[in-house]
Design a protein around this motif. Structure first.
Motif, short mmCIF file in Angstrom:
data_model
loop_
_atom_site.label_atom_id
_atom_site.label_comp_id
_atom_site.label_asym_id
_atom_site.label_seq_id
_atom_site.Cartn_x
_atom_site.Cartn_y
_atom_site.Cartn_z
N VAL A 77 58.29 -9.76 -22.31
CA VAL A 77 57.32 -8.69 -22.59
C VAL A 77 58.01 -7.51 -23.28
O VAL A 77 57.52 -6.99 -24.29
CB VAL A 77 56.64 -8.23 -21.28
CG1 VAL A 77 55.83 -6.95 -21.51
CG2 VAL A 77 55.74 -9.33 -20.74
N LEU A 81 57.33 -6.44 -27.25
CA LEU A 81 56.82 -5.09 -27.56
C LEU A 81 57.76 -4.35 -28.49
O LEU A 81 57.32 -3.69 -29.44
CB LEU A 81 56.62 -4.31 -26.26
CG LEU A 81 55.41 -4.68 -25.42
CD1 LEU A 81 55.46 -3.98 -24.07
CD2 LEU A 81 54.12 -4.31 -26.15
N TRP A 91 49.53 -0.17 -28.57
CA TRP A 91 49.77 -0.70 -27.23
C TRP A 91 48.80 -1.81 -26.84
O TRP A 91 49.19 -2.80 -26.21
CB TRP A 91 49.71 0.42 -26.20
CG TRP A 91 50.96 1.23 -26.13
CD1 TRP A 91 51.17 2.48 -26.64
CD2 TRP A 91 52.21 0.81 -25.56
NE1 TRP A 91 52.47 2.88 -26.41
CE2 TRP A 91 53.13 1.88 -25.73
CE3 TRP A 91 52.65 -0.35 -24.91
CZ2 TRP A 91 54.44 1.81 -25.29
CZ3 TRP A 91 53.96 -0.41 -24.46
CH2 TRP A 91 54.85 0.66 -24.65
N ALA A 95 50.50 -5.25 -26.27
CA ALA A 95 50.60 -5.77 -24.90
C ALA A 95 50.00 -7.16 -24.80
O ALA A 95 50.54 -8.04 -24.12
CB ALA A 95 49.90 -4.82 -23.93
N MET A 96 48.85 -7.39 -25.47
CA MET A 96 48.27 -8.73 -25.46
C MET A 96 49.18 -9.73 -26.19
O MET A 96 49.29 -10.89 -25.81
CB MET A 96 46.88 -8.71 -26.09
CG MET A 96 45.82 -8.02 -25.26
SD MET A 96 45.48 -8.84 -23.67
CE MET A 96 46.15 -7.61 -22.52
N ALA A 98 52.44 -9.45 -26.31
CA ALA A 98 53.56 -9.68 -25.40
C ALA A 98 53.18 -10.66 -24.30
O ALA A 98 53.98 -11.52 -23.90
CB ALA A 98 54.01 -8.35 -24.79
N LEU A 99 51.93 -10.56 -23.83
CA LEU A 99 51.47 -11.49 -22.80
C LEU A 99 51.41 -12.91 -23.33
O LEU A 99 51.83 -13.86 -22.66
CB LEU A 99 50.09 -11.06 -22.28
CG LEU A 99 49.48 -11.95 -21.19
CD1 LEU A 99 50.40 -12.03 -19.99
CD2 LEU A 99 48.11 -11.42 -20.80
N THR A 137 52.83 -10.85 -14.44
CA THR A 137 52.97 -10.64 -15.87
C THR A 137 51.65 -10.18 -16.50
O THR A 137 51.62 -9.23 -17.30
CB THR A 137 53.46 -11.92 -16.57
OG1 THR A 137 54.59 -12.44 -15.86
CG2 THR A 137 53.84 -11.63 -18.01
N SER A 138 50.55 -10.84 -16.13
CA SER A 138 49.24 -10.46 -16.68
C SER A 138 48.87 -9.04 -16.27
O SER A 138 48.38 -8.25 -17.09
CB SER A 138 48.16 -11.44 -16.21
OG SER A 138 48.38 -12.72 -16.72
N CYS A 141 50.84 -6.49 -18.32
CA CYS A 141 50.41 -6.37 -19.72
C CYS A 141 49.04 -5.73 -19.84
O CYS A 141 48.78 -4.98 -20.79
CB CYS A 141 50.43 -7.75 -20.38
SG CYS A 141 52.10 -8.38 -20.66
N LEU A 144 49.74 -2.08 -19.52
CA LEU A 144 50.34 -1.56 -20.74
C LEU A 144 49.32 -1.46 -21.87
O LEU A 144 49.39 -0.54 -22.71
CB LEU A 144 51.50 -2.47 -21.18
CG LEU A 144 52.74 -2.47 -20.30
CD1 LEU A 144 53.72 -3.54 -20.76
CD2 LEU A 144 53.41 -1.09 -20.31
N SER A 145 48.34 -2.37 -21.89
CA SER A 145 47.34 -2.36 -22.96
C SER A 145 46.46 -1.13 -22.90
O SER A 145 45.81 -0.78 -23.89
CB SER A 145 46.47 -3.62 -22.87
OG SER A 145 45.57 -3.56 -21.79
#
Length: 320
Positions: A77, A81, A91, A95-96, A98-99, A137-138, A141, A144-145
Motif C-alpha cells: 500500500v 501510493l 488520495w 488508495a483504491m 493501492a488496495l 488492508t481494505s 485503504c 486513506l481514500s
C-alpha cells in the motif's frame, strides 16, 4: 510446466467464459449482480465455512502467517501510493489503486485454485490471508481514500471513514463464514446431515460460478469504462501486483524464518502463490461505491487477470 497448466487452465477458462458471455451479451449485464450475490452471500461463504470447519484450529490461527502477510500488504500500500500519487491521481484514486495492488483474488479464485494445486491443507493459509485483506488492508485503504475530503473537516472526516470501513467489514459474509468455520472446528460442531448436505452442495457451486462471475464483472467494467487513459496509469500497478507483491512476500517470509519466526516453508509457498494471484475483482465495486475512478481499477484488474494465467502458472512451476 505442462502439468501445472493442465490444472490452472480450467480455472482461467471459466473466467474467460464469463468474460465472453458478458461481452457478447449472452449474459445480460443486469444479471451479473445476481450472480455476484449468489457467490458472495451463499456459495462462497458455504465453501469457506466447510474448509474452516474441517481444518484444525491451530492452522487457521497461525500468527506468523498473519504477521508476514499483513506486513507485506502494508508495504505494498505504501509503495503503490508513493509511486502513483500525483496531480491527477489523488488520495481516493490512489488508495483504491493501492488496495488493488495489495489485495489478490484469494476468495473467488485462490481458495479453489490452490486447493486443487496443493491440496486442502493450503486453504487454512489462504483463509488467513483473506481475513487480513478484508479486515485490515481494505479498512486502511478505505480510510486513506477519504483524505481528499478530510481537508478542512479534520477528525470528523477520518471518523466517518473509519465507520464506513468498519461497516464494510462487519457486513462481509466471507469474513463471518471463516470465523464461524474456525469456531466450528474448535468445538467440533457438525450440522445435522440434511443441513450439512445442503451447505456442502452450495459450497460445490462456489468455484465454477465465482470464476464465471469474475469474467462477467471484468467484461462489464471494461464496457462501462470507455474513457481514454494512459497506460502508465494502470499497467505499472498491475505489474506490481503480479511481480513485486510475491517477491516481497518471499523476501519478508525468508527473512522472518531466518530471524526465528516459526513460519512453515509450506505456508510461505502458499502465501507467495496467493500474492501471485491477480487483483481482487471486488475492489472494482469498492471503487464505484466510494467514487474513485472505477475505469482505472477495472483496467488494473483486467490486465493482472489476463497476465496471471502465465505468470501464476510459472510461479507454481518454480515453487512446487
Amino acid at each position: 510446466m505442462l502439468n501445472v497448466l493442465l490444472v490452472t487452465f480450467p480455472f482461467f477458462a471459466l473466467v474467460l467464459a464469463g468474460y465472453v458471455a458478458a461481452r457478447r451479451k449472452m449474459l445480460p449485464l443486469e444479471a451479473i449482480p445476481g450472480l455476484n450475490g449468489f457467490v458472495l452471500f451463499f456459495a462462497l461463504p458455504c465453501m469457506l465455512f466447510r474448509f474452516g470447519s474441517t481444518t484444525p484450529i491451530a492452522q487457521l490461527l497461525d500468527a506468523s502467517v498473519f504477521g508476514v502477510y499483513l506486513l507485506c500488504g502494508l508495504v505494498m500500500v505504501a509503495v503503490t501510493l508513493a509511486v502513483t500519487l500525483n496531480d491527477r491521481i489523488r488520495w481516493n484514486d490512489g488508495a483504491m489503486g493501492a488496495l488493488v495492488a495489495a489485495f489478490p483474488n484469494a476468495g473467488f479464485m485462490g481458495v479453489p485454485l490452490l486447493a486443487a494445486l496443493l491440496g486442502p491443507n493450503a486453504v487454512a493459509t489462504v483463509m488467513a490471508a483473506i481475513l487480513v485483506d478484508m479486515v485490515l488492508t481494505s479498512s486502511l485503504c478505505i480510510a486513506l481514500s477519504r483524505l481528499d475530503g478530510a481537508q478542512g473537516q479534520g477528525v470528523s472526516a477520518m471518523l466517518d471513514a473509519g465507520r464506513k470501513a468498519l461497516t464494510g467489514v462487519l457486513t462481509n459474509p466471507m469474513a463471518w463464514s471463516i470465523l464461524l468455520g474456525a469456531v466450528a472446528s474448535a468445538v467440533q460442531f457438525r450440522f445435522p446431515v440434511p443441513v450439512e448436505k445442503t451447505v456442502w452442495l452450495l459450497a460445490d457451486a462456489a468455484s465454477p460460478v465465482a470464476l464465471f462471475t469474475i469474467g462477467a464483472v471484468l467484461a462489464r467494467s471494461q464496457m462501462q469504462a470507455n474513457h481514454p487513459m494512459p497506460l502508465s496509469d494502470y499497467v505499472p500497478v498491475a505489474l506490481m501486483k503480479l511481480f513485486l507483491h510475491p517477491l516481497l512476500v518471499l523476501g519478508v517470509g525468508l527473512g522472518a524464518m531466518q530471524l526465528g519466526v516459526p513460519l512453515q516453508p509450506a505456508a510461505l509457498t502458499v502465501l507467495v502463490l496467493i500474492a501471485c494471484l491477480p487483483s481482487a475483482s471486488n475492489v472494482s465495486l469498492l471503487a464505484e461505491r466510494f467514487g474513485a475512478d472505477n475505469g482505472r481499477i477495472a483496467r488494473i484488474i483486467l490486465v493482472s487477470t489476463a497476465a496471471s494465467f502465465l505468470s501464476f502458472s510459472a510461479a507454481v512451476n518454480l515453487l512446487t
